[in-house]
Write a protein that holds these residues in place. Sequence first.
Motif, PDB file in Angstrom:
ATOM      1  N   ALA A  10       0.835  -1.205   0.000  1.00 35.93           N
ATOM      2  CA  ALA A  10       0.000   0.000   0.000  1.00 35.93           C
ATOM      3  C   ALA A  10       0.866   1.250   0.000  1.00 35.93           C
ATOM      4  O   ALA A  10       1.874   1.328   0.691  1.00 35.93           O
ATOM      5  CB  ALA A  10      -0.910   0.002   1.228  1.00 35.93           C
ATOM      6  N   GLY A  11       0.445   2.244  -0.813  1.00 35.43           N
ATOM      7  CA  GLY A  11       1.139   3.524  -0.829  1.00 35.43           C
ATOM      8  C   GLY A  11       2.324   3.600  -1.765  1.00 35.43           C
ATOM      9  O   GLY A  11       3.088   4.565  -1.740  1.00 35.43           O
ATOM     10  N   THR A  12       2.491   2.580  -2.633  1.00 38.47           N
ATOM     11  CA  THR A  12       3.645   2.577  -3.543  1.00 38.47           C
ATOM     12  C   THR A  12       3.326   3.189  -4.911  1.00 38.47           C
ATOM     13  O   THR A  12       4.129   3.108  -5.828  1.00 38.47           O
ATOM     14  CB  THR A  12       4.167   1.142  -3.757  1.00 38.47           C
ATOM     15  OG1 THR A  12       3.073   0.308  -4.170  1.00 38.47           O
ATOM     16  CG2 THR A  12       4.770   0.579  -2.481  1.00 38.47           C
ATOM     17  N   GLY A  13       2.148   3.779  -5.044  1.00 33.84           N
ATOM     18  CA  GLY A  13       1.801   4.447  -6.305  1.00 33.84           C
ATOM     19  C   GLY A  13       1.236   3.526  -7.356  1.00 33.84           C
ATOM     20  O   GLY A  13       1.320   3.814  -8.547  1.00 33.84           O
ATOM     21  N   LYS A  14       0.602   2.440  -6.911  1.00 34.47           N
ATOM     22  CA  LYS A  14       0.040   1.478  -7.864  1.00 34.47           C
ATOM     23  C   LYS A  14      -1.008   2.117  -8.758  1.00 34.47           C
ATOM     24  O   LYS A  14      -1.019   1.900  -9.972  1.00 34.47           O
ATOM     25  CB  LYS A  14      -0.565   0.293  -7.104  1.00 34.47           C
ATOM     26  CG  LYS A  14      -1.186  -0.785  -7.995  1.00 34.47           C
ATOM     27  CD  LYS A  14      -2.669  -0.615  -8.271  1.00 34.47           C
ATOM     28  CE  LYS A  14      -3.520  -0.923  -7.071  1.00 34.47           C
ATOM     29  NZ  LYS A  14      -4.972  -0.822  -7.372  1.00 34.47           N
ATOM     30  N   HIS A 165       8.861   0.741  -3.101  1.00 30.73           N
ATOM     31  CA  HIS A 165       9.135   2.095  -2.625  1.00 30.73           C
ATOM     32  C   HIS A 165       7.835   2.772  -2.209  1.00 30.73           C
ATOM     33  O   HIS A 165       6.937   2.970  -3.025  1.00 30.73           O
ATOM     34  CB  HIS A 165       9.825   2.929  -3.711  1.00 30.73           C
ATOM     35  CG  HIS A 165      10.180   4.310  -3.260  1.00 30.73           C
ATOM     36  ND1 HIS A 165      11.317   4.577  -2.538  1.00 30.73           N
ATOM     37  CD2 HIS A 165       9.530   5.495  -3.391  1.00 30.73           C
ATOM     38  CE1 HIS A 165      11.353   5.874  -2.266  1.00 30.73           C
ATOM     39  NE2 HIS A 165      10.280   6.449  -2.772  1.00 30.73           N
ATOM     40  N   VAL A 166       7.706   3.093  -0.927  1.00 33.36           N
ATOM     41  CA  VAL A 166       6.483   3.683  -0.390  1.00 33.36           C
ATOM     42  C   VAL A 166       6.522   5.199  -0.547  1.00 33.36           C
ATOM     43  O   VAL A 166       7.455   5.852  -0.099  1.00 33.36           O
ATOM     44  CB  VAL A 166       6.297   3.307   1.099  1.00 33.36           C
ATOM     45  CG1 VAL A 166       5.059   3.989   1.675  1.00 33.36           C
ATOM     46  CG2 VAL A 166       6.196   1.786   1.249  1.00 33.36           C
ATOM     47  N   ASN A 179       4.599  -2.257   7.212  1.00 34.04           N
ATOM     48  CA  ASN A 179       4.993  -3.459   6.478  1.00 34.04           C
ATOM     49  C   ASN A 179       4.976  -4.683   7.393  1.00 34.04           C
ATOM     50  O   ASN A 179       4.594  -5.778   6.971  1.00 34.04           O
ATOM     51  CB  ASN A 179       6.376  -3.278   5.849  1.00 34.04           C
ATOM     52  CG  ASN A 179       6.641  -4.318   4.778  1.00 34.04           C
ATOM     53  OD1 ASN A 179       5.778  -4.599   3.941  1.00 34.04           O
ATOM     54  ND2 ASN A 179       7.812  -4.922   4.818  1.00 34.04           N
ATOM     55  N   GLU A 180       5.379  -4.496   8.653  1.00 38.97           N
ATOM     56  CA  GLU A 180       5.271  -5.595   9.624  1.00 38.97           C
ATOM     57  C   GLU A 180       3.804  -5.993   9.802  1.00 38.97           C
ATOM     58  O   GLU A 180       3.478  -7.179   9.854  1.00 38.97           O
ATOM     59  CB  GLU A 180       5.857  -5.174  10.974  1.00 38.97           C
ATOM     60  CG  GLU A 180       7.372  -5.116  11.013  1.00 38.97           C
ATOM     61  CD  GLU A 180       7.895  -4.753  12.389  1.00 38.97           C
ATOM     62  OE1 GLU A 180       9.078  -4.421  12.489  1.00 38.97           O
ATOM     63  OE2 GLU A 180       7.118  -4.817  13.367  1.00 38.97           O
ATOM     64  N   MET A 181       2.933  -4.980   9.910  1.00 43.62           N
ATOM     65  CA  MET A 181       1.500  -5.250  10.061  1.00 43.62           C
ATOM     66  C   MET A 181       0.970  -5.976   8.825  1.00 43.62           C
ATOM     67  O   MET A 181       0.152  -6.900   8.939  1.00 43.62           O
ATOM     68  CB  MET A 181       0.744  -3.940  10.283  1.00 43.62           C
ATOM     69  CG  MET A 181      -0.760  -4.104  10.325  1.00 43.62           C
ATOM     70  SD  MET A 181      -1.603  -2.600  10.834  1.00 43.62           S
ATOM     71  CE  MET A 181      -1.503  -2.766  12.608  1.00 43.62           C
ATOM     72  N   ARG A 182       1.414  -5.559   7.649  1.00 44.89           N
ATOM     73  CA  ARG A 182       1.000  -6.188   6.392  1.00 44.89           C
ATOM     74  C   ARG A 182       1.281  -7.678   6.426  1.00 44.89           C
ATOM     75  O   ARG A 182       0.457  -8.488   5.997  1.00 44.89           O
ATOM     76  CB  ARG A 182       1.754  -5.516   5.243  1.00 44.89           C
ATOM     77  CG  ARG A 182       1.582  -6.130   3.868  1.00 44.89           C
ATOM     78  CD  ARG A 182       2.350  -5.298   2.840  1.00 44.89           C
ATOM     79  NE  ARG A 182       2.250  -5.845   1.505  1.00 44.89           N
ATOM     80  CZ  ARG A 182       3.155  -6.649   0.947  1.00 44.89           C
ATOM     81  NH1 ARG A 182       4.238  -7.001   1.620  1.00 44.89           N
ATOM     82  NH2 ARG A 182       2.988  -7.112  -0.276  1.00 44.89           N
ATOM     83  N   GLU A 183       2.441  -8.046   6.948  1.00 44.01           N
ATOM     84  CA  GLU A 183       2.834  -9.461   6.985  1.00 44.01           C
ATOM     85  C   GLU A 183       2.347 -10.175   8.234  1.00 44.01           C
ATOM     86  O   GLU A 183       2.601 -11.373   8.404  1.00 44.01           O
ATOM     87  CB  GLU A 183       4.357  -9.555   6.878  1.00 44.01           C
ATOM     88  CG  GLU A 183       4.904  -9.029   5.557  1.00 44.01           C
ATOM     89  CD  GLU A 183       6.418  -9.069   5.486  1.00 44.01           C
ATOM     90  OE1 GLU A 183       7.035  -9.555   6.461  1.00 44.01           O
ATOM     91  OE2 GLU A 183       6.975  -8.626   4.468  1.00 44.01           O
ATOM     92  N   GLY A 184       1.642  -9.443   9.126  1.00 41.77           N
ATOM     93  CA  GLY A 184       1.097 -10.069  10.332  1.00 41.77           C
ATOM     94  C   GLY A 184       2.146 -10.465  11.341  1.00 41.77           C
ATOM     95  O   GLY A 184       1.936 -11.382  12.141  1.00 41.77           O
ATOM     96  N   ARG A 185       3.292  -9.758  11.334  1.00 37.16           N
ATOM     97  CA  ARG A 185       4.385 -10.083  12.267  1.00 37.16           C
ATOM     98  C   ARG A 185       4.895  -8.789  12.883  1.00 37.16           C
ATOM     99  O   ARG A 185       5.782  -8.138  12.330  1.00 37.16           O
ATOM    100  CB  ARG A 185       5.522 -10.786  11.523  1.00 37.16           C
ATOM    101  CG  ARG A 185       5.143 -12.191  11.056  1.00 37.16           C
ATOM    102  CD  ARG A 185       6.226 -12.767  10.165  1.00 37.16           C
ATOM    103  NE  ARG A 185       5.949 -14.150   9.812  1.00 37.16           N
ATOM    104  CZ  ARG A 185       6.469 -14.769   8.764  1.00 37.16           C
ATOM    105  NH1 ARG A 185       7.279 -14.128   7.952  1.00 37.16           N
ATOM    106  NH2 ARG A 185       6.184 -16.039   8.512  1.00 37.16           N
ATOM    107  N   LEU A 186       4.326  -8.404  14.015  1.00 35.35           N
ATOM    108  CA  LEU A 186       4.705  -7.157  14.666  1.00 35.35           C
ATOM    109  C   LEU A 186       5.805  -7.386  15.698  1.00 35.35           C
ATOM    110  O   LEU A 186       5.703  -8.280  16.537  1.00 35.35           O
ATOM    111  CB  LEU A 186       3.489  -6.528  15.356  1.00 35.35           C
ATOM    112  CG  LEU A 186       2.414  -5.939  14.450  1.00 35.35           C
ATOM    113  CD1 LEU A 186       1.247  -5.437  15.289  1.00 35.35           C
ATOM    114  CD2 LEU A 186       2.966  -4.813  13.597  1.00 35.35           C
TER     115      LEU A 186
END
Length: 478
Positions: A10-14, A165-166, A179-186
Amino acid sequence: MVCWTSLIIAGTGKSVLLREIIAALRRKYVREPDRVAVTASTGLAACNVGGVTLHSFAGIGLGKEPAEDLVKKIRRNAKAKQRWMRTKVLIMDEVSMVDGDLFDKLEQIARTIRNNGRPFGGIQLVITGDFFQLPPVPEYGRASKFAFDAGTWTTSIEHTIGLHHVFRQKDPVFAGMLNEMREGRLSPDSISRFRQLDRPLPASDDNIEATELFPTRQEVDLANSLRMQQLHGTIFSFEARDGGTITNKEQRDRLLQNIMVPEVVHLKKGAQVMLVKNMDDSLVNGSLGKVTGFMTEQMFVLYKEDEEAFIEGGPSEQAMKNEMAKTTMGLNTAQVFPVVRFAIADGTTRDLLCKREDWKVELPNGEVQASRSQIPLILAWALSIHKAQGQTLERVRVDLGRVFEKGQAYVALSRATSMAGLQILRFDPRKVIAHEKVRSFYSSLSRAEQVEGKAKSKTIHGKMQAANAKKRDAEDEQ
């Protein structure tokens, strides 16, 4: 045929990249626009990229039947069959919500209808999305099956490109936490930082309140209605003008419900709103503002010429209401529209008279199935997480105690541009969940990238050795 997928954080300009790809393809096929089919897994995502849903393009309805039955259905529909035959490039946005079984069915349909044995019948695929975001909605009693679980995924996708690149979050610490939250590993440090965001946000200079994100539309409607009731003054209602080749209102409404603007927009002076159309570089889809009044175009011109004098001697709100009543009764051709003071990213404000804009649900051949002309505003004290997906918000409040789906917490929090503008209520690390299948999929991609990188390195090294040997041989001969 080159088929590739872009897997995105998210936020990489897709969205910006995808719009550029679509524009380039349309320039390439300017004489045959129906060669490029722009689709997405959901109606909202389809509207964001100027396309239609995957189901609508394919002509398969809900698509629950076996592929063989769907082929028969398409062959009975001349327009749907023609779309499959004419398409050279098929774009699928938000692939995370495309069911794996549906992906396989579409691949078989393409081969059968086009009588072409290559993957997807020789159609070039451009697929974008992030599997860590909202997953497919499974049928009752069935586990989610991602598109990458489809039997034809590996034969259909030749190249995968990752955007890392965010741009949305400038703070690398915050980007790392997300990014940690994205992968479910905080990490313990990230958990501590997220918990520190459970505090009120300071008042902003532009008087814009934090937008609150909710998982369901019912919660959003209730929150916005309560805030509207707290405002004094009269309600101004703006009704859409709908059209299109589909004349059955029920069918047309189903298509139009995916457009960001509703059939009727109710506003009062002081209402917090979001712009849902790109106007120019500073006023874009997602800009927040407050309604300062209601004016005709002529009134707004006078207002812009001498704002202070206009406000001091200008018409009262009741006079504005009378003006609008005349318009609706057909006694006056002037139309009253809301004036919104928007907060701009550079810290300034800008006033805009929000006149009607057009939205279309359009097939690749140019047929406009449904259209809506409406003011480009929605109430924005609250938004659904689903509708916020793809938006950038300077000030946002999220109650994580309400999230119920994998990926929802990540989608909601990654709308924020900074920790300073983010308030998190009831943060619970246990609600930060990622699908194990998705983690494994991305892990395998990383390993493949490493192997490919080593192979390229060896190839380059080998070429350099050969070149040096050739050079030495030439020198020896001299």
